[in-house]
Design an enzyme around this catalytic site. Structure first.
Site, PDB file in Angstrom:
ATOM      1  N   CYS A   1      -2.346  -2.072   7.691  1.00  0.00           N
ATOM      2  CA  CYS A   1      -2.247  -3.069   6.609  1.00  0.00           C
ATOM      3  C   CYS A   1      -1.025  -3.972   6.736  1.00  0.00           C
ATOM      4  O   CYS A   1      -1.085  -5.137   6.336  1.00  0.00           O
ATOM      5  CB  CYS A   1      -2.303  -2.359   5.264  1.00  0.00           C
ATOM      6  SG  CYS A   1      -3.933  -1.600   5.014  1.00  0.00           S
TER       7      CYS A   1
ATOM      8  N   VAL B   1       3.093   0.392   4.262  1.00  0.00           N
ATOM      9  CA  VAL B   1       2.375   1.215   5.239  1.00  0.00           C
ATOM     10  C   VAL B   1       0.917   0.769   5.338  1.00  0.00           C
ATOM     11  O   VAL B   1       0.387   0.177   4.402  1.00  0.00           O
ATOM     12  CB  VAL B   1       2.437   2.707   4.832  1.00  0.00           C
ATOM     13  CG1 VAL B   1       3.865   3.199   4.844  1.00  0.00           C
ATOM     14  CG2 VAL B   1       1.778   2.975   3.488  1.00  0.00           C
ATOM     15  N   THR B   2       0.266   1.118   6.462  1.00  0.00           N
ATOM     16  CA  THR B   2       0.868   1.577   7.684  1.00  0.00           C
ATOM     17  C   THR B   2       1.170   0.383   8.585  1.00  0.00           C
ATOM     18  O   THR B   2       0.521  -0.652   8.482  1.00  0.00           O
ATOM     19  CB  THR B   2      -0.044   2.564   8.468  1.00  0.00           C
ATOM     20  OG1 THR B   2      -1.246   1.880   8.863  1.00  0.00           O
ATOM     21  CG2 THR B   2      -0.381   3.783   7.633  1.00  0.00           C
TER      22      THR B   2
ATOM     23  N   GLU C   1      -4.644  -0.773  -1.410  1.00  0.00           N
ATOM     24  CA  GLU C   1      -5.970  -0.828  -0.789  1.00  0.00           C
ATOM     25  C   GLU C   1      -6.923   0.050  -1.592  1.00  0.00           C
ATOM     26  O   GLU C   1      -6.601   1.204  -1.881  1.00  0.00           O
ATOM     27  CB  GLU C   1      -5.913  -0.336   0.657  1.00  0.00           C
ATOM     28  CG  GLU C   1      -7.289  -0.391   1.332  1.00  0.00           C
ATOM     29  CD  GLU C   1      -7.294   0.107   2.766  1.00  0.00           C
ATOM     30  OE1 GLU C   1      -6.226   0.402   3.312  1.00  0.00           O
ATOM     31  OE2 GLU C   1      -8.402   0.214   3.328  1.00  0.00           O
TER      32      GLU C   1
ATOM     33  N   LYS D   1      -6.659  -4.902  -3.115  1.00  0.00           N
ATOM     34  CA  LYS D   1      -7.362  -5.536  -1.995  1.00  0.00           C
ATOM     35  C   LYS D   1      -8.407  -4.587  -1.410  1.00  0.00           C
ATOM     36  O   LYS D   1      -8.149  -3.402  -1.233  1.00  0.00           O
ATOM     37  CB  LYS D   1      -6.350  -5.964  -0.923  1.00  0.00           C
ATOM     38  CG  LYS D   1      -5.510  -4.829  -0.356  1.00  0.00           C
ATOM     39  CD  LYS D   1      -4.391  -5.395   0.499  1.00  0.00           C
ATOM     40  CE  LYS D   1      -3.566  -4.309   1.146  1.00  0.00           C
ATOM     41  NZ  LYS D   1      -4.269  -3.463   2.098  1.00  0.00           N
TER      42      LYS D   1
ATOM     43  N   ASP E   1       0.793  -1.242   0.000  1.00  0.00           N
ATOM     44  CA  ASP E   1       0.000   0.000   0.000  1.00  0.00           C
ATOM     45  C   ASP E   1       0.825   1.293   0.000  1.00  0.00           C
ATOM     46  O   ASP E   1       0.463   2.260   0.676  1.00  0.00           O
ATOM     47  CB  ASP E   1      -0.962   0.011   1.189  1.00  0.00           C
ATOM     48  CG  ASP E   1      -1.979  -1.112   1.124  1.00  0.00           C
ATOM     49  OD1 ASP E   1      -1.860  -1.982   0.234  1.00  0.00           O
ATOM     50  OD2 ASP E   1      -2.884  -1.138   1.961  1.00  0.00           O
TER      51      ASP E   1
ATOM     52  N   GLN F   1       7.768 -12.851  22.120  1.00  0.00           N
ATOM     53  CA  GLN F   1       7.474 -14.273  22.413  1.00  0.00           C
ATOM     54  C   GLN F   1       8.160 -15.221  21.424  1.00  0.00           C
ATOM     55  O   GLN F   1       7.540 -16.147  20.909  1.00  0.00           O
ATOM     56  CB  GLN F   1       5.972 -14.515  22.407  1.00  0.00           C
ATOM     57  CG  GLN F   1       5.216 -13.652  23.411  1.00  0.00           C
ATOM     58  CD  GLN F   1       3.722 -13.923  23.395  1.00  0.00           C
ATOM     59  OE1 GLN F   1       3.294 -14.976  23.836  1.00  0.00           O
ATOM     60  NE2 GLN F   1       2.950 -12.997  22.882  1.00  0.00           N
TER      61      GLN F   1
ATOM     62  N   LYS G   1      -7.783  -4.518   4.720  1.00  0.00           N
ATOM     63  CA  LYS G   1      -6.475  -4.141   5.236  1.00  0.00           C
ATOM     64  C   LYS G   1      -5.458  -5.248   4.958  1.00  0.00           C
ATOM     65  O   LYS G   1      -4.312  -4.982   4.631  1.00  0.00           O
ATOM     66  CB  LYS G   1      -6.553  -3.851   6.743  1.00  0.00           C
ATOM     67  CG  LYS G   1      -7.604  -2.807   7.131  1.00  0.00           C
ATOM     68  CD  LYS G   1      -7.403  -1.491   6.412  1.00  0.00           C
ATOM     69  CE  LYS G   1      -8.399  -0.437   6.892  1.00  0.00           C
ATOM     70  NZ  LYS G   1      -8.394   0.749   6.000  1.00  0.00           N
TER      71      LYS G   1
HETATM   72  N1  TIU Z   1      -2.725   0.643   4.034  1.00  0.00           N
HETATM   73  C1  TIU Z   1      -3.240   0.941   5.224  1.00  0.00           C
HETATM   74  O1  TIU Z   1      -2.594   0.779   6.238  1.00  0.00           O
HETATM   75  N2  TIU Z   1      -4.503   1.499   5.232  1.00  0.00           N
HETATM   76  C2  TIU Z   1      -4.976   2.313   6.217  1.00  0.00           C
HETATM   77  O2  TIU Z   1      -6.134   2.691   6.219  1.00  0.00           O
HETATM   78  N3  TIU Z   1      -4.064   2.702   7.154  1.00  0.00           N
HETATM   79  C3  TIU Z   1      -4.255   3.575   8.182  1.00  0.00           C
HETATM   80  O3  TIU Z   1      -3.345   3.707   8.983  1.00  0.00           O
HETATM   81  N4  TIU Z   1      -5.382   4.251   8.284  1.00  0.00           N
END
Ligand code: TIU
Length: 225
Positions: A162, A157-158, A72, A129, A24, A202, A132
């Site tokens: 995701c 990210v993030t 996304e 996709k 993403d 862990q 997430k």
């Molecule tokens: N790609 C992804 O992480 N989509 C999000 O919506 N991330 C947010 O941190 N909002």
């Protein structure tokens, strides 16, 4: 077998069964003037991951690893966007609405596409996709299994959304994930730190963590050439 100095312990991988996943890295999340910034986020925190990821992408191309990008987003008619997702946040401008870089998180729009510096090559699959996680409602797993992939090197990210969702999904499906610490990012510094801690806790409950430098040091040049 190449060995990466990682946490919680060494990560061994076979380049022929390892894929690089770039999650993403879309303009709307990462670029100034996009949806992410319009929501009040500091995109410079995300942009830190761009240059390390560009270097990893280049090295993996040279080594001949399978490279898969994800985005996304939704169909233009939003038929694959759950109403609950669209309603969440009570945003004046949310998914499907006009945004600074086109309709927000809609496939085919400028903001939905991947940032210039990490644009996929023709031969690199892009997984679109609706959720997430990269596995949910996509052919991502089918592609990995078809290619005999066992290990994933994860960037994008993030961190807490995701990236974590995808790593958790991958872990339950038996894939070994190495998350490159400087190639993931979050708008929230504490979420970034905690993501890395959660993954390697862990005894590596979800996988391994290493800086990209450690991965690049282990990646044989032209491994599969
Ligand atoms: N790609 C992804 O992480 N989509 C999000 O919506 N991330 C947010 O941190 N909002």
């Amino acid at each position: 077998m190449p060995r990466v100095t990682a946490e919680p312990y060494e990560f061994d991988f076979d380049p022929s069964t390892t894929a690089l996943v770039v999650i993403d890295m879309q303009r709307d999340f990462v670029d100034p003037g996009g949806f992410g910034e319009a929501l009040g986020n500091n995109v410079s925190l995300l942009r830190r991951a761009l240059e390390p990821t560009r270097r990893v992408l280049a090295a993996c191309r040279d080594a001949g690893l399978l490279i898969i990008h994800t985005r996304e987003g939704h169909r233009p008619d939003l038929s694959d966007c759950p109403p609950a997702k669209r309603a969440r946040g009570r945003l004046a401008n949310g998914i499907g609405d006009p945004g600074p870089m086109g309709r927000i998180l809609v496939r085919g729009e400028y903001g939905h596409d991947i940032v210039d510096s990490l644009q996929p090559l023709e031969r690199e699959p892009v997984v679109d996709k609706p959720g997430k996680g990269a596995f949910y409602a996509t052919d991502f797993e089918h592609m990995l299994r078809s290619r005999g992939i066992k290990s994933l090197v994860v960037t994008g990210v993030t961190a807490e959304v995701c990236v974590q969702t995808t790593v958790r999904e991958a872990n339950d499906r038996g894939f070994e994930c190495l998350v490159l610490s400087d190639c993931i990012a979050s708008y929230f510094p504490e979420f970034y730190e905690m993501t890395l801690k959660m993954i390697k806790a862990q005894g590596g409950i979800f996988g391994w963590v290493a800086p990209s430098e450690a991965f690049l040091a282990a990646l044989p040049a032209a491994a599969l050439a």
